[in-house]
Write a protein that holds these residues in place. Structure first.
Motif, mmCIF file in Angstrom:
data_model
loop_
_atom_site.group_PDB
_atom_site.id
_atom_site.type_symbol
_atom_site.label_atom_id
_atom_site.label_comp_id
_atom_site.label_asym_id
_atom_site.label_seq_id
_atom_site.Cartn_x
_atom_site.Cartn_y
_atom_site.Cartn_z
ATOM 1 N N ASP A 93 0.672 -0.864 0.130
ATOM 2 C CA ASP A 93 -0.080 0.018 0.023
ATOM 3 C C ASP A 93 1.049 1.132 0.170
ATOM 4 O OD1 ASP A 93 0.670 0.625 2.560
ATOM 5 O OD2 ASP A 93 -0.901 -0.201 3.422
ATOM 6 N N VAL A 94 0.156 2.084 -0.261
ATOM 7 C CA VAL A 94 0.727 3.642 -0.574
ATOM 8 C C VAL A 94 1.636 3.476 0.771
ATOM 9 C CG1 VAL A 94 -0.537 4.526 -2.146
ATOM 10 C CG2 VAL A 94 -1.003 5.072 0.468
ATOM 11 N N ASP A 95 1.433 3.678 1.997
ATOM 12 C CA ASP A 95 2.507 3.698 3.340
ATOM 13 C C ASP A 95 2.836 2.289 3.391
ATOM 14 O OD1 ASP A 95 0.350 5.583 5.525
ATOM 15 O OD2 ASP A 95 -0.884 4.030 4.179
ATOM 16 N N GLY A 96 3.820 1.317 2.715
ATOM 17 C CA GLY A 96 4.768 0.886 2.537
ATOM 18 C C GLY A 96 4.506 -0.345 3.362
ATOM 19 N N ASN A 97 3.208 -1.017 3.524
ATOM 20 C CA ASN A 97 2.645 -2.215 4.362
ATOM 21 C C ASN A 97 3.106 -3.275 3.460
ATOM 22 O OD1 ASN A 97 2.329 -0.792 7.194
ATOM 23 N ND2 ASN A 97 0.658 -0.120 6.420
ATOM 24 N N GLU A 98 3.534 -4.271 4.108
ATOM 25 C CA GLU A 98 3.164 -5.495 3.090
ATOM 26 C C GLU A 98 2.220 -6.684 3.028
ATOM 27 O OE1 GLU A 98 6.191 -8.785 0.746
ATOM 28 O OE2 GLU A 98 6.919 -6.990 2.701
ATOM 29 N N TYR A 99 1.582 -6.805 1.820
ATOM 30 C CA TYR A 99 0.205 -7.871 2.238
ATOM 31 C C TYR A 99 0.294 -9.136 1.160
ATOM 32 C CZ TYR A 99 -1.986 -3.947 3.888
ATOM 33 O OH TYR A 99 -1.612 -2.544 4.810
ATOM 34 N N ILE A 100 0.517 -10.210 2.264
ATOM 35 C CA ILE A 100 -0.065 -11.621 1.443
ATOM 36 C C ILE A 100 -1.382 -11.147 0.643
ATOM 37 C CG2 ILE A 100 -0.261 -13.906 1.103
ATOM 38 C CD1 ILE A 100 1.230 -13.782 3.528
ATOM 39 N N ASP A 101 -1.552 -11.701 -0.237
ATOM 40 C CA ASP A 101 -3.134 -10.837 -0.896
ATOM 41 C C ASP A 101 -3.601 -12.428 -1.159
ATOM 42 O OD1 ASP A 101 -5.067 -9.400 -2.282
ATOM 43 O OD2 ASP A 101 -4.424 -9.639 -4.388
ATOM 44 N N TYR A 102 -5.469 -12.456 -0.601
ATOM 45 C CA TYR A 102 -5.755 -13.752 -1.306
ATOM 46 C C TYR A 102 -7.380 -12.675 -1.852
ATOM 47 C CZ TYR A 102 -3.414 -16.282 2.062
ATOM 48 O OH TYR A 102 -2.221 -17.468 2.247
#
Length: 472
Positions: A93-102
């Motif tokens: 996201d624009v805040d630099g958070n990383e997610y595993i996407d489902y």
């Protein structure tokens, strides 16, 4: 990947360290992604400050601040996520958070986001132009692939979205049968066209709207509804409206009321009932097409409808839809026949290219076995840790599509799904976000895995779920 210029309009500075986190992925001998190379630095504090700034501005520009309702997080609460980039099974996201996407862009990212091969093909196609408004050979190539894969389809018409595909197939079914009425199922969503916005599942349920204002009664008077998995009600509707029903239309596996499978014999029963009443059976495979199997749900369950709608995956991440079926039915579509439907951007070269290369990858040996493996591990793991933590849970999966409900279950229809503890799901959703896992922001939506999801992704997701289950 977004540039500084792309973000300058909203007063943000681009953090190049985020870009550095995304790299090409390694593959095992079978060709599947096994590990995403990401930064191993200490996880930064979770914040959505920039997302909030952008969303607050968006609310002054777009209704609810979004271009599609579920994105607003109405049913889960909290601040919506503003994406910046995607790659493989991960998003940033624009805040630099990383997610595993489902979520996978709600289904099309079945081989992973921003696939290098697909992107390379798109770059070459882009050089020739983005839209012709005229025939191109790529339409023939994708049409041949779709026809050879999907049992019910002998001819196909490309459109630009799943909604448009469902609008076209509804008009076609009525034209061919010379009857006005259709049967749809509670909780099944077939796009936002007026005749379908009756007990229409996730988007409407998320906003708490039983139907949509602005839909006149005349638009839905010929739409009959039945609970999903209920053959008796369907039979009664045919008796009550004898000779008036053109078609029965459904998601063969429901994805818009959460993930709900058909009971054994349900799809076969619908096939028999429609044949006995000279009505058409229509499978909306916008979600399930090329996801449950290469030939879709109809291949997986061995039930062949008369007409089928497709979308998402056949565009490989670009806007596309299609409807198709038996030749004698499809030849009613203009210009071959009198039923009119058109679209300037239909069959555009970019969408065709992305679809062709996505389907090529899916046809590689082992693709669906891999999807089944990782999805099974994910769903079984989440249900196991959730129940151990004392929560009432039910759920299931088929290939790369899954879902779970905060209710003991079983869940056979939308009424069962609505027994879920949606407040608890909202807390779970937020907790998973903070642990770096992006799930659909609604209890009433299916989830999706991809060929890019690794065993490490699954392990991290289950570990995150275990932690969140203890907290809520």
């Amino acid at each position: 990947m977004a540039s500084a210029a792309a973000l300058s309009g909203v007063g943000l500075s681009w953090n190049s360290s985020v870009a550095a986190q995304v790299s090409s992925c390694s593959r095992n001998p079978s060709g599947f992604r096994t590990k995403m190379a990401v930064s191993v630095e200490k996880k930064q504090k979770f914040t959505l400050q920039k997302s909030q700034e952008i969303f607050n501005e968006a609310k002054e520009l777009m209704p609810g601040g979004v271009s599609s309702p579920v994105r607003a997080f109405k049913s889960v609460g909290g601040q919506p996520i503003v994406f910046d980039s995607v790659k493989g099974s991960h998003v940033w996201d624009v805040d630099g958070n990383e997610y595993i996407d489902y979520v996978g862009s709600w289904g099309p990212a079945i081989i992973g986001h921003a696939d290098d091969q697909v992107n390379a093909a798109l770059t070459e196609t882009l050089k020739k132009g983005t839209s012709f408004g005229a025939p191109c050979v790529l339409e023939n190539l994708l049409a041949e692939m779709v026809i050879s894969a999907v049992p019910s389809i002998e001819m196909v018409r490309f459109v630009n979205s799943g909604t448009e595909a469902c609008m076209g197939v509804l008009r076609l079914a009525r034209a061919f049968a010379s009857r006005p009425k259709i049967i749809k199922f509670e909780g099944c969503y077939h796009g936002h066209a007026d005749p379908f916005l009756v007990k229409a599942g996730s988007g409407v349920a998320t906003l708490g709207l039983p139907d949509s204002p602005g839909v006149p009664k005349a638009a839905t008077v010929d739409t009959l509804t039945s609970p999903y998995n209920d053959l008796a009600t369907v039979e009664n509707l045919f008796k009550t409206h004898k000779g008036e029903i053109a078609a029965v239309m459904l998601e063969p596996v429901v994805g818009n009321a959460g993930f709900i499978e058909p009971k054994p014999g349900f799809l076969n029963g619908l096939r028999q009932i429609t044949k006995e009443n000279d009505a058409l059976l229509v499978f909306d495979e916008v979600m399930t097409g090329f996801r449950l199997a290469y030939g879709g749900a109809q291949e997986y369950f061995g039930v062949t409808p008369d007409l089928t709608t497709l979308g998402k995956i056949i565009g490989g991440g670009l806007p596309v839809g299609a409807y198709g079926g038996r030749r004698e039915i499809m030849e009613m579509v203009a210009p071959a026949g009198p039923m009119y439907q058109a679209g300037t951007l239909s069959g555009n070269p970019l969408a065709m290219t992305a679809g062709i290369h996505t389907l090529k990858r899916l046809k590689e040996p082992g693709s669906y076995e891999y999807l089944d493996k990782v999805t099974q591990e994910l769903v079984r793991g989440i249900l196991d840790v959730g129940k151990k933590a004392g929560h009432e849970l039910s759920g299931g999966y088929i290939s790369g599509m899954f879902g779970f409900f905060f209710t003991e279950g079983p869940v056979y229809n939308f009424s069962d799904a609505k027994k879920s503890d949606t407040a608890k799901f909202g807390r779970f959703h937020r907790g998973m976000l903070e642990e770096g896992v992006y799930l659909a922001p609604s209890q009433f939506e299916a989830g999706f895995t991809s060929l890019a999801h690794s065993s490490e992704d699954i392990e991290q997701t289950i570990a995150a779920a275990e932690k969140v289950f203890r907290q809520i």
